[in-house]
Design an enzyme around this catalytic site. Structure first.
Site, short mmCIF file in Angstrom:
data_model
loop_
_atom_site.label_atom_id
_atom_site.label_comp_id
_atom_site.label_asym_id
_atom_site.label_seq_id
_atom_site.Cartn_x
_atom_site.Cartn_y
_atom_site.Cartn_z
CD GLU A 89 94.14 51.96 73.51
OE1 GLU A 89 94.44 51.86 72.57
OE2 GLU A 89 93.09 52.03 74.44
CB CYS A 103 90.39 55.26 83.06
SG CYS A 103 90.51 53.56 83.00
CB CYS A 110 96.57 42.81 80.97
SG CYS A 110 96.07 42.05 82.41
CB CYS A 114 89.85 38.50 82.24
SG CYS A 114 90.63 38.94 83.85
CB CYS A 117 89.28 41.76 79.47
SG CYS A 117 90.44 43.32 79.54
N GLY A 156 95.96 46.44 82.16
CA GLY A 156 97.05 45.86 82.90
C GLY A 156 96.29 45.58 84.42
CD GLU A 157 95.75 43.00 88.81
OE1 GLU A 157 94.64 42.68 88.48
OE2 GLU A 157 95.94 43.59 89.99
CB SER A 188 89.91 48.21 89.33
OG SER A 188 89.26 46.98 89.10
CB SER A 211 87.51 42.55 88.57
OG SER A 211 87.81 43.98 88.20
CG LEU A 212 82.97 38.61 93.02
CD1 LEU A 212 84.24 37.61 93.43
CD2 LEU A 212 82.16 38.68 93.91
CB THR A 213 83.57 38.36 86.99
OG1 THR A 213 84.53 39.50 86.73
CG2 THR A 213 82.91 38.10 85.58
CG ASN A 287 81.76 48.55 77.71
OD1 ASN A 287 80.45 49.00 77.59
ND2 ASN A 287 82.38 48.64 78.70
CB CYS A 335 85.28 48.78 81.56
SG CYS A 335 84.96 49.71 82.68
#
Ligand code: SAH
Ligand code: SF4
Length: 347
Positions: A89, A103, A110, A114, A117, A156-157, A188, A211-213, A287, A335
């Site tokens: 996507e 995006c 991935c 996480c 996600c 994906g990373e 990112s 992406s620290l989170t 989300n 996201c």
């Protein structure tokens, strides 16, 4: 075997591939591909014979849009089919001034897993080729016209597929094609230290988001298993290194999970991590994705009060904070929600 598309070749690679054709021919072809044409026949400044010859050997594009969904807020989600039947996507976001951001995805699924996600919950099938990455931008332009910014924040990373991503970025930014400025591209990452150092050393000079989170090591390990092999102190060191080489402001993203990483100590830990770095903090309200959680408890969205409190705690410590809009949720194109149309098949 399927014919190979030539959309994933950088201009120097394409020039090499098309030899003994002269370099200016390769440049003409490159320009046409960048404009998003899908057949060699459309390349009207090439001879009939050459168009036919190229058409017998190559495809212009090897991926196709298989579904388009538009949200009431203007967000468009494209489902793109790959030659092997897998689906990815890409999302087009529109800001208040009508500027569009694409995006882009870099992997099918991935491997980072996480906890919050959707893409991570799908598992990992494979890296995208440079053609599959490059063509996403052409599809976005076909659907929405001019694209102002690119964020590598899809499925994906990206730093685990850096070589192919580099080629795609080189193609997008080549002045013989779209001439997209590298400053308008943001990668990112979930925090792959080797990839950050590689990017610092070898470029290109694009913007970096991490992406620290959370900066609480135990909580981060629970939410983002990447932390185990890429611990926070070494991650910070890599970001410092990046800034010593490229001297550019980094975005630290934090997905806010209601009641999980929105405590006062979470804000303090982020501020501690940010110390000595030139960063802005981007808070992303989680989300919703059904059935995701930790310790047997489903995640919930943060309340406005929780978000406001995080903003002021961070601002009180001198940090610049932005809040990401909840865009694209009507089409599950926000996201962390990618992969909900049909996903991919691991068979
Ligand atoms: N894999 C890369 C880029 C894609 S994810 C990365 O993780 O950085 C893009 C952003 O969406 C990341 O900051 C990620 O933390 C965030 N994200 C993932 N799931 C989310 C969700 N359900 N709600 C909000 N943001 C999410
Ligand atoms: Fe992968 Fe990024 Fe999702 Fe983590 S947040 S699983 S790294 S796509």
């Amino acid at each position: 075997m399927d014919k190979q598309s030539i959309s994933g070749y950088t201009l120097p690679e394409l020039t090499e591939l098309l030899k003994p054709l002269p370099a200016f021919r390769a440049k003409q072809v490159f320009k046409w591909i960048s404009r998003g044409v899908t057949t060699f026949n459309a390349m009207t400044d090439l001879s009939q014979e050459l168009r036919q010859d190229l058409g017998e050997r190559f495809l212009v594009q090897e991926t196709a849009i298989s579904e388009t969904v538009t949200d009431s807020d203007g967000t468009v989600k494209l489902q793109i089919s790959l030659q092997d039947g897998a689906k990815i996507e890409a999302v087009i976001l529109v800001d208040g001034e009508g500027r569009k951001t694409a995006c882009i995805s870099t992997q099918v699924g991935c491997p980072m897993a996480c906890a919050f996600c959707k893409t991570g919950s799908l598992g990992f099938l494979r890296n995208l080729t440079s053609a599959e990455i490059t063509e996403q931008l052409y599809h976005c332009r076909t659907v929405s016209g001019e694209i102002a910014n690119i964020v590598i924040m899809g499925m994906g990373e990206p730093l685990l597929n850096l070589d192919n991503l580099r080629r795609a970025m080189s193609i997008w930014s080549d002045p013989a094609g779209l001439g997209m400025s590298r400053r308008r591209i943001t990668i990112s990452t979930s925090g792959i230290i080797a990839g950050i150092r590689d990017l610092a050393d070898q470029g290109p000079e694009v913007r970096l988001a991490v992406s620290l989170t959370t900066a609480d090591p135990a909580l981060r390990e629970l939410l983002m298993p990447v932390t185990r092999a890429n611990p926070l102190p070494e991650l910070k060191e890599a970001l410092r290194y990046f800034q010593s080489k490229q001297n550019k402001r980094i975005t630290l993203e934090a997905v806010l999970l209601g009641g999980v990483n929105t405590r006062k100590e979470d804000a303090l830990a982020i501020a501690g991590f940010a110390k000595g770095l030139d960063v802005i903090i981007n808070l992303i309200p989680w989300n919703p994705v059904a059935g995701m959680g930790i310790k047997g408890k489903d995640f919930i969205e943060p309340t406005d009060r929780e978000i406001d409190r995080m903003v002021s705690l961070l601002e009180d410590r001198g940090l610049t904070v932005t809040r990401r809009y909840r865009k694209g949720r009507g089409v599950s194109g926000a996201c962390g929600q990618l992969g909900s149309l049909e996903g991919f098949k691991v068979d």
